[in-house]
Design a protein around this motif. Structure first.
Motif, PDB file in Angstrom:
ATOM      1  N   VAL A   9       3.867  10.387  -0.283  1.00 25.06           N
ATOM      2  CA  VAL A   9       3.955   9.627   0.936  1.00 25.06           C
ATOM      3  C   VAL A   9       2.516   9.844   2.358  1.00 25.06           C
ATOM      4  O   VAL A   9       3.113  10.621   3.097  1.00 25.06           O
ATOM      5  N   ILE A  10       1.705  10.132   2.382  1.00 26.08           N
ATOM      6  CA  ILE A  10       0.713  10.512   3.689  1.00 26.08           C
ATOM      7  C   ILE A  10       0.412   9.157   4.196  1.00 26.08           C
ATOM      8  O   ILE A  10      -0.681   8.764   3.891  1.00 26.08           O
ATOM      9  N   PHE A  11       1.397   8.668   5.367  1.00 30.43           N
ATOM     10  CA  PHE A  11       1.291   7.483   6.349  1.00 30.43           C
ATOM     11  C   PHE A  11      -0.532   7.273   7.004  1.00 30.43           C
ATOM     12  O   PHE A  11      -0.274   6.154   6.850  1.00 30.43           O
ATOM     13  N   ILE A  47       1.159  -1.332   0.137  1.00 30.11           N
ATOM     14  CA  ILE A  47      -0.281  -0.320   0.555  1.00 30.11           C
ATOM     15  C   ILE A  47       0.752   1.087  -0.087  1.00 30.11           C
ATOM     16  O   ILE A  47       0.942   2.451  -1.051  1.00 30.11           O
ATOM     17  N   VAL A  48       1.550   0.865   1.036  1.00 29.04           N
ATOM     18  CA  VAL A  48       2.627   2.469   0.699  1.00 29.04           C
ATOM     19  C   VAL A  48       3.374   2.340  -0.563  1.00 29.04           C
ATOM     20  O   VAL A  48       3.716   3.795  -1.337  1.00 29.04           O
ATOM     21  N   LYS A  55      -4.806   3.787   7.100  1.00 28.35           N
ATOM     22  CA  LYS A  55      -6.131   4.252   7.303  1.00 28.35           C
ATOM     23  C   LYS A  55      -6.600   2.763   6.018  1.00 28.35           C
ATOM     24  O   LYS A  55      -7.519   2.251   5.708  1.00 28.35           O
ATOM     25  N   MET A  56      -6.036   3.062   4.719  1.00 25.48           N
ATOM     26  CA  MET A  56      -6.592   2.013   3.869  1.00 25.48           C
ATOM     27  C   MET A  56      -6.360   0.752   3.700  1.00 25.48           C
ATOM     28  O   MET A  56      -6.984  -0.430   3.839  1.00 25.48           O
TER      29      MET A  56
END
Length: 126
Positions: free
Chosen positions: A91-93, A80-81, A98-99
């Motif tokens: 990248v907004i961690f 996902i990252v 959340k995903m």
């Protein structure tokens, strides 16, 4: 009193669908919005499904898969990252997590249902 707490935690871990339903009802009362309640329910019960799947696999097959589950979780988060980085170049961690958490809920909810059905089948026929 300690026994009650232990049995209550055991019930919640072994029957996360009941816990999901209770958290959903409480969330609907709090937020008065169906989708916010669903998101809150997913956030609070994902860990229960992860633990329940590990417990069911250990009970059905007699082997602990918690290490494999941990590797799967880390792999999903990594994918996902990397996908988030490829799409947005930043990248907004919090969004990635959340995903990840929602995907884990869906994955482990489906695995929980499948393992319950497999467990019932094995108990009836073997």
């Amino acid at each position: 009193m300690l026994d009650f707490i232990i049995y209550f935690i055991g019930l919640i871990v072994t029957a996360p669908i009941l816990a999901t339903w209770v958290v959903y009802l409480i969330s609907v009362k709090m937020y008065r919005h169906k989708w916010k309640a669903i998101h809150n329910t997913v956030n609070w019960t994902t860990l229960l499904y992860i633990i329940a799947v590990g417990t069911l696999v250990k009970e059905i097959f007699g082997i602990s898969f918690f290490g494999i589950i941990l590797v799967i979780l880390i792999s999903i988060y990594t994918i996902i990252v990397v996908a988030h980085w490829k799409i947005y170049t930043e990248v907004i961690f919090t969004k990635a997590f959340k995903m990840f958490w929602r995907i884990c809920f869906l994955l482990f909810f489906i695995l929980y249902i499948c393992l319950v059905l497999i467990g019932i089948y094995l108990r009836i026929y073997y």
